[in-house]
Design a protein around this motif. Sequence first.
Motif, PDB file in Angstrom:
ATOM      1  N   ILE A   4       0.786  -1.205  -0.022  1.00 55.94           N
ATOM      2  CA  ILE A   4      -0.191   0.115   0.093  1.00 55.94           C
ATOM      3  C   ILE A   4       0.968   1.304   0.115  1.00 55.94           C
ATOM      4  O   ILE A   4       1.977   1.137   0.388  1.00 55.94           O
ATOM      5  CB  ILE A   4      -0.995  -0.021   1.251  1.00 55.94           C
ATOM      6  CG1 ILE A   4      -0.092   0.103   2.491  1.00 55.94           C
ATOM      7  CG2 ILE A   4      -1.933  -1.220   1.306  1.00 55.94           C
ATOM      8  CD1 ILE A   4      -1.201   0.694   3.766  1.00 55.94           C
ATOM      9  N   ALA A  17      -3.289   0.152  -3.493  1.00 51.47           N
ATOM     10  CA  ALA A  17      -3.043  -1.199  -3.204  1.00 51.47           C
ATOM     11  C   ALA A  17      -2.727  -1.808  -4.384  1.00 51.47           C
ATOM     12  O   ALA A  17      -3.278  -1.510  -5.480  1.00 51.47           O
ATOM     13  CB  ALA A  17      -4.109  -1.784  -2.508  1.00 51.47           C
ATOM     14  N   ALA A  35     -11.176  -0.239   1.259  1.00 49.59           N
ATOM     15  CA  ALA A  35     -10.207  -1.210   1.130  1.00 49.59           C
ATOM     16  C   ALA A  35     -10.787  -2.688   1.231  1.00 49.59           C
ATOM     17  O   ALA A  35     -10.360  -3.544   1.854  1.00 49.59           O
ATOM     18  CB  ALA A  35      -9.203  -0.937   2.459  1.00 49.59           C
ATOM     19  N   LEU A  38      -8.574  -5.511   0.343  1.00 46.98           N
ATOM     20  CA  LEU A  38      -7.268  -5.300   0.759  1.00 46.98           C
ATOM     21  C   LEU A  38      -7.006  -6.457   1.674  1.00 46.98           C
ATOM     22  O   LEU A  38      -7.717  -6.945   2.296  1.00 46.98           O
ATOM     23  CB  LEU A  38      -6.964  -4.257   1.494  1.00 46.98           C
ATOM     24  CG  LEU A  38      -5.578  -3.850   1.834  1.00 46.98           C
ATOM     25  CD1 LEU A  38      -4.624  -3.778   0.863  1.00 46.98           C
ATOM     26  CD2 LEU A  38      -5.502  -2.616   2.788  1.00 46.98           C
ATOM     27  N   TYR A  42      -0.255  -7.023   4.537  1.00 44.47           N
ATOM     28  CA  TYR A  42      -0.086  -6.155   3.272  1.00 44.47           C
ATOM     29  C   TYR A  42       1.145  -5.337   4.161  1.00 44.47           C
ATOM     30  O   TYR A  42       1.500  -5.112   5.429  1.00 44.47           O
ATOM     31  CB  TYR A  42      -0.917  -5.326   2.884  1.00 44.47           C
ATOM     32  CG  TYR A  42      -1.625  -4.424   4.160  1.00 44.47           C
ATOM     33  CD1 TYR A  42      -0.960  -3.041   4.358  1.00 44.47           C
ATOM     34  CD2 TYR A  42      -2.653  -4.661   4.656  1.00 44.47           C
ATOM     35  CE1 TYR A  42      -1.477  -2.247   5.276  1.00 44.47           C
ATOM     36  CE2 TYR A  42      -3.408  -3.917   5.580  1.00 44.47           C
ATOM     37  CZ  TYR A  42      -2.718  -2.676   6.017  1.00 44.47           C
ATOM     38  OH  TYR A  42      -3.478  -1.605   6.986  1.00 44.47           O
TER      39      TYR A  42
END
Length: 172
Positions: A4, A17, A35, A38, A42
């Motif tokens: 990110i 992302a 998100a 996501l 990450y």
Amino acid sequence: MQYISYYDSPLGKMLLAADEIGLTGVWFDAQKYFARCLDEAYEEKEIPLFADVKKWFDVYFSGKEPDILIPLHLIGTKFQMEVWEILCTIPYGKTKTYGEIARQIAFKRGIRTMSAQAVGGAVGHNPVSVIVPCHRVIGTNGSLTGYAGGIDKKIKLLEIEKAKGWHKDGNS
């Protein structure tokens, strides 16, 4: 692994992302479905793709059409992918209605009709704001019917592109 980064746009902070394949998400802070795709794991890291994405946004927000090709890695249902593919074909400064997209999918599938509301649901779940231009989709009468980032942002994005065929109130 997903990575990110952040971009400070004139319309507010944006979360970017990406993974090894391409850009997986771009969201305005606090937008609907923020998100959503996501991964739990990450890393905040400035990968080379983010430099290209930020340059793309710099050009875009200066009022010009970016000519930088951003590799995408969109993840969704077959139907969502169909809709998002069509979104990517809407030219800069142009708009298309939910109904037009529904008819395009119906034609491609060889069926009589497709629900514009179903198209609206897929448009609303687009994980890559602005670059996959869901803001260019409008109601049949030119009205601005929803945008996960907020109607105020949709208006600003269409104004940046000097897009025609839409109206704040859907009239005229």
